[in-house]
Write an enzyme that holds these catalytic residues in place. Structure first.
Site, PDB file in Angstrom:
ATOM      1  N   HIS A  69      33.229  22.890 -34.133  1.00 13.61           N
ATOM      2  CA  HIS A  69      33.786  22.808 -35.495  1.00 13.61           C
ATOM      3  C   HIS A  69      34.434  24.158 -35.805  1.00 13.61           C
ATOM      4  CE1 HIS A  69      30.566  19.578 -35.945  1.00 13.61           C
ATOM      5  NE2 HIS A  69      31.741  18.958 -35.984  1.00 13.61           N
ATOM      6  N   GLU A  72      33.047  27.057 -38.198  1.00 14.02           N
ATOM      7  CA  GLU A  72      31.686  27.570 -37.988  1.00 14.02           C
ATOM      8  C   GLU A  72      31.800  28.836 -37.142  1.00 14.02           C
ATOM      9  OE1 GLU A  72      29.985  23.020 -38.295  1.00 14.02           O
ATOM     10  OE2 GLU A  72      29.436  24.215 -36.562  1.00 14.02           O
ATOM     11  N   HIS A 164      26.398  26.020 -33.630  1.00 16.50           N
ATOM     12  CA  HIS A 164      27.037  25.616 -34.885  1.00 16.50           C
ATOM     13  C   HIS A 164      26.495  26.465 -36.039  1.00 16.50           C
ATOM     14  CE1 HIS A 164      28.612  21.496 -33.625  1.00 16.50           C
ATOM     15  NE2 HIS A 164      27.967  21.919 -32.565  1.00 16.50           N
ATOM     16  N   GLU A 228      21.889  25.170 -35.014  1.00  9.66           N
ATOM     17  CA  GLU A 228      22.472  25.612 -36.288  1.00  9.66           C
ATOM     18  C   GLU A 228      21.974  27.028 -36.567  1.00  9.66           C
ATOM     19  OE1 GLU A 228      24.320  21.858 -36.760  1.00  9.66           O
ATOM     20  OE2 GLU A 228      24.641  23.776 -37.753  1.00  9.66           O
TER      21      GLU A 228
HETATM   22  O1  LIG Z   1      26.130  21.019 -42.068  1.00  9.41           O
HETATM   23  C1  LIG Z   1      26.548  19.898 -41.741  1.00  9.41           C
HETATM   24  O2  LIG Z   1      26.623  18.916 -42.509  1.00  9.41           O
HETATM   25  C2  LIG Z   1      26.967  19.649 -40.289  1.00  9.41           C
HETATM   26  C3  LIG Z   1      26.703  20.856 -39.386  1.00  9.41           C
HETATM   27  C4  LIG Z   1      27.030  20.383 -37.994  1.00  9.41           C
HETATM   28  O3  LIG Z   1      28.156  20.444 -37.561  1.00  9.41           O
HETATM   29  N1  LIG Z   1      26.020  19.758 -37.390  1.00  9.41           N
HETATM   30  C5  LIG Z   1      26.254  18.992 -36.185  1.00  9.41           C
HETATM   31  C6  LIG Z   1      24.945  18.357 -35.773  1.00  9.41           C
HETATM   32  C7  LIG Z   1      25.136  17.588 -34.482  1.00  9.41           C
HETATM   33  C8  LIG Z   1      23.856  16.869 -34.069  1.00  9.41           C
HETATM   34  O4  LIG Z   1      23.353  16.060 -34.875  1.00  9.41           O
HETATM   35  O5  LIG Z   1      23.375  17.150 -32.945  1.00  9.41           O
HETATM   36  C9  LIG Z   1      27.293  17.887 -36.456  1.00  9.41           C
HETATM   37  O6  LIG Z   1      27.252  17.337 -37.567  1.00  9.41           O
HETATM   38  O7  LIG Z   1      28.102  17.621 -35.571  1.00  9.41           O
HETATM   39 ZN   LIG Z   2      29.092  22.034 -36.531  1.00  8.33          ZN
END
Ligand SMILES: O=C(O)CCC(=O)N[C@@H](CCC(=O)O)C(=O)O
Ligand SMILES: [Zn+2]
Length: 348
Positions: A69, A72, A164, A228
């Protein structure tokens, strides 16, 4: 290109100067110790040249991805610091390392993505729809991971840390998503490695996903995680002192130094089980809580979390904590993860 990189030692800048592709791949050696290969924009591999007899089994293959992303930025800056240290030879790779800067056009845009969320396009999902830049990039990133892990020595362990930061604040600033293991036990060593990185909260996913970390975990038996590291911030505005622990542990991992991990100890970490992932069914989907509610906020049984197509979505367990609430996703995609405390899990 090689001269530019060797002069600047700034792979991120080379990537942002060439966001879609490079004129050609190139490679060079660092001293007598490392083979450096640049396969594509945002894709650089470091391989130790000197392989001791029998070392193969111990030779790790490590993927460090950032900018899946584009907004980030802390993980991007962190990975670029490690790449610069390797190019400057102040850090020497004792294991195979592949850095992937996922979505350079989105970095330049300062947005999560340009047309489509790259982290919903892996495990072949990129092929199920009209082509676009993110879908083309997802296919290439899959190929690079495939080539990298398939070149791993027999018996050498594989790792993929997909770095991320989260859109909103979190009650646990740093946390990891453990991709669905299909019945395999969880790695206590990896959970303790994450804890040593300052990542003391882990979510056990309950189902397959189309994320990058699930692709590496399920397709290549890699120890793979979405990590994260904090909250989204503009490039250059990150407080990099918040990433000292994770930088130290990744530096130790890459350079083959002792990680000094303790035995798995559940009391040192917060383990959650993803109870359900709520997908958007209708365009009128909305949460009942404010946009600034933090990740890991808990709601009691019966609490109406959201309304979707005229239906009320209520908390089903005794209490569910929410993570990644996002109503602005396409119909069919995930709006939030609902967590319960992890119980009855197997760790080896
Ligand atoms: O903060 C958020 O809403 C999204 C942060 C982020 O990009 N998280 C990933 C998590 C991926 C996973 O669930 O393994 C995403 O949403 O792609
Ligand atoms: Zn992300």
């Amino acid at each position: 290109m090689q001269d530019t990189l060797m002069l600047s030692k700034d792979f991120l800048q080379l990537t942002l100067d060439n966001p879609v592709s490079l004129p050609a791949p190139f490679d060079f050696t660092l001293g007598q110790h490392t083979q450096v290969s640049v396969w594509d924009t945002g894709v650089i591999q470091f391989e130790p040249l000197a392989k001791q007899e029998g070392e193969d089994k111990a030779l790790k293959s490590i993927v460090l991805s950032s900018a899946v992303h584009g907004n980030e930025t802390a993980p991007i800056e962190l990975c670029n610091q490690l790449i610069t240290a390797l190019l400057s030879e102040t850090l020497v790779a004792r294991h195979r390392v592949l850095f992937l800067i996922g979505n350079p056009p989105a970095i330049l845009n300062g947005t999560r993505f340009v047309e489509e969320n790259l982290n919903r396009l892996f495990s072949g999902a990129h092929a199920k729809g009209e082509s676009n830049a993110e879908r083309e990039r997802a296919e290439k990133l899959e190929q690079y991971v495939d080539s990298f892990f398939n070149a791993a020595p027999e018996g050498g362990s594989r790792y993929h840390y997909d770095l991320h930061t989260a859109i909103r604040a979190s009650k646990h600033e740093k946390f990891a998503i453990y991709p669905y293991p299909h019945g395999a036990p969880y790695s206590g060593e990896q959970i303790m490695f994450l804890a040593a990185c300052g990542i003391k909260t882990v979510l056990f996913h309950h189902e397959p996903t189309t994320t990058f970390s699930y692709f590496s975990a399920h397709g290549y038996q890699a120890h793979a995680f979405t990590i994260e590291l904090g909250k989204v911030m503009p490039m250059g505005q990150n407080d990099m002192t918040r990433f000292i622990e994770v930088k130290e542990m990744l530096t130790r991992l890459v350079s083959g130094r002792d990680l000094e991990l303790g035995e798995f100890d559940a009391s040192q970490v917060n383990l959650y089980q993803v109870n359900r992932s709520i997908n958007k069914q209708a365009d009128d989907f909305s949460f009942t809580f404010a946009d600034d509610v933090e990740n890991f906020t808990a709601f009691p049984r019966g609490y109406i979390l959201a309304k979707d197509g005229g239906k009320e979505i209520k908390v089903e367990a005794e209490s569910e904590s929410i993570v990644f609430p996002n109503a602005n996703v396409p119909v069919g995609q995930r709006t939030v993860l609902c967590l319960v405390p992890a119980k009855d899990y197997r760790v080896v």
